[in-house]
Design a protein around this motif. Structure first.
Motif, PDB file in Angstrom:
ATOM      1  N   TYR A  11       1.876   3.052   2.219  1.00  5.57           N
ATOM      2  CA  TYR A  11       2.742   3.128   3.398  1.00  5.57           C
ATOM      3  C   TYR A  11       3.728   1.953   3.437  1.00  5.57           C
ATOM      4  O   TYR A  11       4.319   1.661   4.467  1.00  5.57           O
ATOM      5  CB  TYR A  11       1.881   3.151   4.658  1.00  5.57           C
ATOM      6  CG  TYR A  11       0.732   4.131   4.524  1.00  5.57           C
ATOM      7  CD1 TYR A  11       0.953   5.506   4.501  1.00  5.57           C
ATOM      8  CD2 TYR A  11      -0.574   3.673   4.373  1.00  5.57           C
ATOM      9  CE1 TYR A  11      -0.091   6.398   4.336  1.00  5.57           C
ATOM     10  CE2 TYR A  11      -1.631   4.568   4.210  1.00  5.57           C
ATOM     11  CZ  TYR A  11      -1.380   5.927   4.194  1.00  5.57           C
ATOM     12  OH  TYR A  11      -2.429   6.809   4.018  1.00  5.57           O
ATOM     13  N   ASN A  12       3.858   1.297   2.271  1.00  5.78           N
ATOM     14  CA  ASN A  12       4.747   0.141   2.108  1.00  5.78           C
ATOM     15  C   ASN A  12       4.384  -1.010   3.041  1.00  5.78           C
ATOM     16  O   ASN A  12       5.245  -1.760   3.497  1.00  5.78           O
ATOM     17  CB  ASN A  12       6.214   0.543   2.310  1.00  5.78           C
ATOM     18  CG  ASN A  12       7.157  -0.455   1.645  1.00  5.78           C
ATOM     19  OD1 ASN A  12       6.853  -1.017   0.596  1.00  5.78           O
ATOM     20  ND2 ASN A  12       8.306  -0.677   2.258  1.00  5.78           N
ATOM     21  N   LYS A  13       3.109  -1.143   3.305  1.00  6.32           N
ATOM     22  CA  LYS A  13       2.589  -2.257   4.072  1.00  6.32           C
ATOM     23  C   LYS A  13       1.795  -3.179   3.139  1.00  6.32           C
ATOM     24  O   LYS A  13       1.251  -2.732   2.128  1.00  6.32           O
ATOM     25  CB  LYS A  13       1.671  -1.768   5.198  1.00  6.32           C
ATOM     26  CG  LYS A  13       2.361  -0.849   6.212  1.00  6.32           C
ATOM     27  CD  LYS A  13       3.399  -1.591   7.028  1.00  6.32           C
ATOM     28  CE  LYS A  13       3.976  -0.676   8.103  1.00  6.32           C
ATOM     29  NZ  LYS A  13       5.018  -1.376   8.919  1.00  6.32           N
ATOM     30  N   SER A  58      -3.494   0.082   5.445  1.00  7.03           N
ATOM     31  CA  SER A  58      -2.900  -0.334   6.719  1.00  7.03           C
ATOM     32  C   SER A  58      -3.096   0.681   7.835  1.00  7.03           C
ATOM     33  O   SER A  58      -3.028   0.329   9.019  1.00  7.03           O
ATOM     34  CB  SER A  58      -1.403  -0.608   6.535  1.00  7.03           C
ATOM     35  OG  SER A  58      -0.740   0.546   6.038  1.00  7.03           O
ATOM     36  N   ASP A  59      -3.349   1.942   7.491  1.00  7.95           N
ATOM     37  CA  ASP A  59      -3.584   2.950   8.538  1.00  7.95           C
ATOM     38  C   ASP A  59      -5.056   3.037   8.925  1.00  7.95           C
ATOM     39  O   ASP A  59      -5.444   3.889   9.730  1.00  7.95           O
ATOM     40  CB  ASP A  59      -3.075   4.317   8.082  1.00  7.95           C
ATOM     41  CG  ASP A  59      -3.887   4.908   6.938  1.00  7.95           C
ATOM     42  OD1 ASP A  59      -4.650   4.153   6.288  1.00  7.95           O
ATOM     43  OD2 ASP A  59      -3.767   6.129   6.692  1.00  7.95           O
ATOM     44  N   ASP A  92       0.838  -1.202   0.000  1.00  5.54           N
ATOM     45  CA  ASP A  92       0.000   0.000   0.000  1.00  5.54           C
ATOM     46  C   ASP A  92       0.880   1.262   0.000  1.00  5.54           C
ATOM     47  O   ASP A  92       2.110   1.159  -0.053  1.00  5.54           O
ATOM     48  CB  ASP A  92      -1.003  -0.053   1.146  1.00  5.54           C
ATOM     49  CG  ASP A  92      -0.394   0.232   2.520  1.00  5.54           C
ATOM     50  OD1 ASP A  92       0.808   0.538   2.608  1.00  5.54           O
ATOM     51  OD2 ASP A  92      -1.130   0.131   3.512  1.00  5.54           O
TER      52      ASP A  92
END
Length: 630
Positions: free
Chosen positions: A112-114, A146-147, A110
């Motif tokens: 956020y690099n998740k 992810s957030d 995603d």
């Protein structure tokens, strides 16, 4: 009805097992191998949840009463069993079950690099292949990043993701409990990836038949309201799935995929272009192994029937679209159905067309002349036909010379409208078949919009009263039918009418104390359907924004009794519904749930429940407790 056989020894053992449906019996216990016959299976209706604790969980307190021919009976309490969640790493899978992948089977990340993990498990197929058990599971769409933010609303992010399925190897314990022993994601790179796989079914030859609910890739460039959505979907496939190594094509999606699982766990995946293109909720093959019906989800949808050239082979055949001739507007309405032939073709030739065709190569299209008043209709120039198919926007279309086959299979809904078929169905979702009575069941999640009496529509076949909570329709199927040209339809399972049984009609209400806007004691927004032949029961799962908790229902088609057998976590949709009536001495009602906690409420009891829900999780599981129904 045909009597059903179950071993009493199996019953006695099963009833003694905690968590596997054990309960008190009204029949004398026995440890002999004498075989008795089962006369009926009846489900008790559990109450809807009312407390914060119950609203926040998935559970069943229903009891299955199995009655024998000799007049004795046994009770089997049901329970919900979670196999795994979308965040879980199970069966040697080093990634979460709901992880999404690109064409190289590399995990998608995603902003956020998740990892992008879908919170939306849908279809299940529990298959016995040789001596092994496998579970095919869909992941429909990505909801949250992810957030915790809504994936649809993050600036610069994609509104949709390329999606996935998993194949889980399943272990069955002596007491019937299922567990995961292996798991892997399925690779769809050989069929141009996967887009919004919604519900699915099992074929008579023991394969998994999936779906592509192609909301995003159905619009034409003149539809200025929805064309940006199409562009966004193709952008996501091109950039996220293909990593810009290939440009995605709209006509490679909205196609029914078939997954064949082999005993060693290897798979073969094909897409059946011969079955037509649409916003497919699912497809269901009839007992003849050649006739299939598809649920076309969305607004201004159509009803499609596919008849294969050969039983057990969906790669070639003929598609037909239904014409609704209304006979009543009461109790959800009723109609006679006739069938318009769209065309005949095979996967190979149609895939070649899909790789090169564009909307502009199939149709001449111009914008309609706007209506001059709200009560009047838009118009088209001479030589063009005004249609409304798959969108709320009118289109003036003219088929280009020689494009009949391409239009029939790649623009099936628009071509059906051009030929005079009905494209006024809304939210046509689950499909099920009652083989003994030759009846088809169709879920219409909401009777609204194009299904109401709209004087401004290009065609106004369906004229029903709005019912937001929807209905489950029945269709009688017959042999010896002809299409509207007078040609014979090569099927013994041709639907000839549609109607609603009273118990399968939703009931809209003013909001109650918990915030339900549909009667919690009736089905609201019917979605998943599965008919269990030996239990003579239609199982129905809800996708409702009108019930605080969605339910799975059991409807006995002989007694007409409707029973609530499962309640799902607040805001979550019931998905993955299928039934295996005899698997090594046990029966299973497969049931998933997705987008947990997707509910906004100011009612303290409900808001407190929502606050306890893990929205990143979602269940893949089953209702257990039943013995094999033979």
């Amino acid at each position: 009805m045909k009597y059903l056989k179950i071993s009493l020894l199996t019953f006695a053992v099963a009833s003694a097992l905690a968590g596997c449906g054990g309960g008190n019996s009204t029949a004398a216990d026995t440890t002999t191998s004498t075989t008795s016959t089962v006369k009926s299976v009846e489900f008790s209706s559990m109450p809807a949840p009312t407390t914060t604790a119950d609203i926040a969980k998935t559970y069943s307190t229903s009891v299955a009463k199995v009655t024998y021919e000799d007049g004795t009976s046994k009770d089997y309490p049901l329970s919900y069993n979670k196999l795994f969640g979308v965040k879980d790493k199970v069966g040697g899978n080093t990634n979460a079950a709901g992880q999404l992948y690109n064409y190289k089977m590399e995990p998608v990340m995603d902003p956020y690099n998740k990892p992008v993990i879908a919170e939306t498990p849908d279809s299940n197929s529990l298959l016995k292949v040789g001596s092994n058990l496998f579970l095919v599971t869909h992941y429909e769409y990505d909801w949250l990043l992810s957030d915790g933010s809504d994936a649809y609303k993050v600036p610069g992010w994609y509104t949709r993701m390329p999606m996935s399925m998993t194949l889980s190897g399943i272990t069955q314990a002596d007491d019937g409990k299922l567990s995961v022993k292996s798991q892997k994601p399925l690779d769809f790179s050989g069929v141009n990836g996967l887009w919004i796989p919604c519900a699915g079914s099992q074929t008579p030859w023991n394969t998994h038949l999936g779906s592509e609910e192609d909301y995003d890739l159905i619009f034409n460039p003149l539809d200025t309201k929805n064309a940006p959505t199409t562009a966004a979907g193709l952008k996501a496939l091109t950039e996220v799935y293909y990593n810009n190594t290939e440009t995605a094509k709209a006509y490679n999606h909205g196609i029914i995929p078939e997954v064949t699982v082999k005993e060693d766990g290897s798979t073969n995946i094909v897409k059946h272009y011969a079955m037509g293109r649409g916003t497919w909720e699912m497809s269901k093959v009839m007992p003849d192994g050649k006739t299939a019906y598809m649920g076309d989800d969305g607004t201004h949808g159509f009803m499609l029937m596919f008849v294969a050239d050969k039983a057990g082979d969906l790669s070639a055949g003929t598609i037909y679209a239904a014409k609704w001739t209304q006979t009543s507007a009461d109790v959800g309405g009723a109609a006679n159905l006739t069938w318009i032939k769209l065309g005949s073709g095979n996967d190979a030739e149609l895939k070649a067309l899909a790789d090169t065709a564009t909307f502009e190569s199939i149709f001449d299209a111009v914008a309609p002349t706007p209506a001059v008043a709200p009560a009047t209709a838009a118009t088209c120039d001479a030589g063009y036909t005004r249609v409304r198919a798959g969108s709320t926007a009118d289109e003036c279309l003219k088929l280009k010379p020689g494009q009949e086959k391409t239009a029939a299979f790649l623009e099936s809904r628009r071509y059906a409208a051009l030929l005079g078929a009905t494209t006024e169905f809304t939210k046509m979702e689950g499909v099920a078949v009652n083989a003994k009575d030759k009846r088809l069941y169709l879920a219409i999640s909401a009777i609204r919009d194009s299904m109401t009496d709209g004087a401004d529509e290009p065609v106004n076949d369906i004229k029903l009263k709005k019912l937001s909570s929807g209905a489950t329709y029945t269709a009688d199927m017959k042999s010896g039918q002809k299409d509207t040209s007078g040609a014979a339809i090569n099927s013994d399972y041709v639907a000839t009418n549609m109607y609603v049984e009273t118990a399968l009609l939703g009931k809209d209400i003013t909001a109650d104390a918990l915030g339900n806007t549909a009667d919690p004691n009736t089905i609201a927004n019917t979605d998943n359907l599965y008919f269990a032949e030996k239990m003579r029961t239609l199982f129905i799962g809800e996708d409702s924004g009108m019930h605080v908790n969605n339910f799975v229902w059991a409807y006995n088609v002989d007694t007409k009794k409707l029973s609530r057998i499962l309640t799902t976590i607040v805001g979550a949709e019931d998905t993955g519904l299928s039934v295996v009536e005899d698997l090594n001495g046990h029966a299973y009602i497969m049931s998933n749930s997705q987008h947990h906690g997707d509910w906004t409420s100011t009612i303290p009891t409900v808001s407190a429940a929502v606050s306890t829900v893990d929205k990143f999780d979602a269940n893949i599981g089953y209702i257990g407790g039943l013995p094999a129904i033979k």
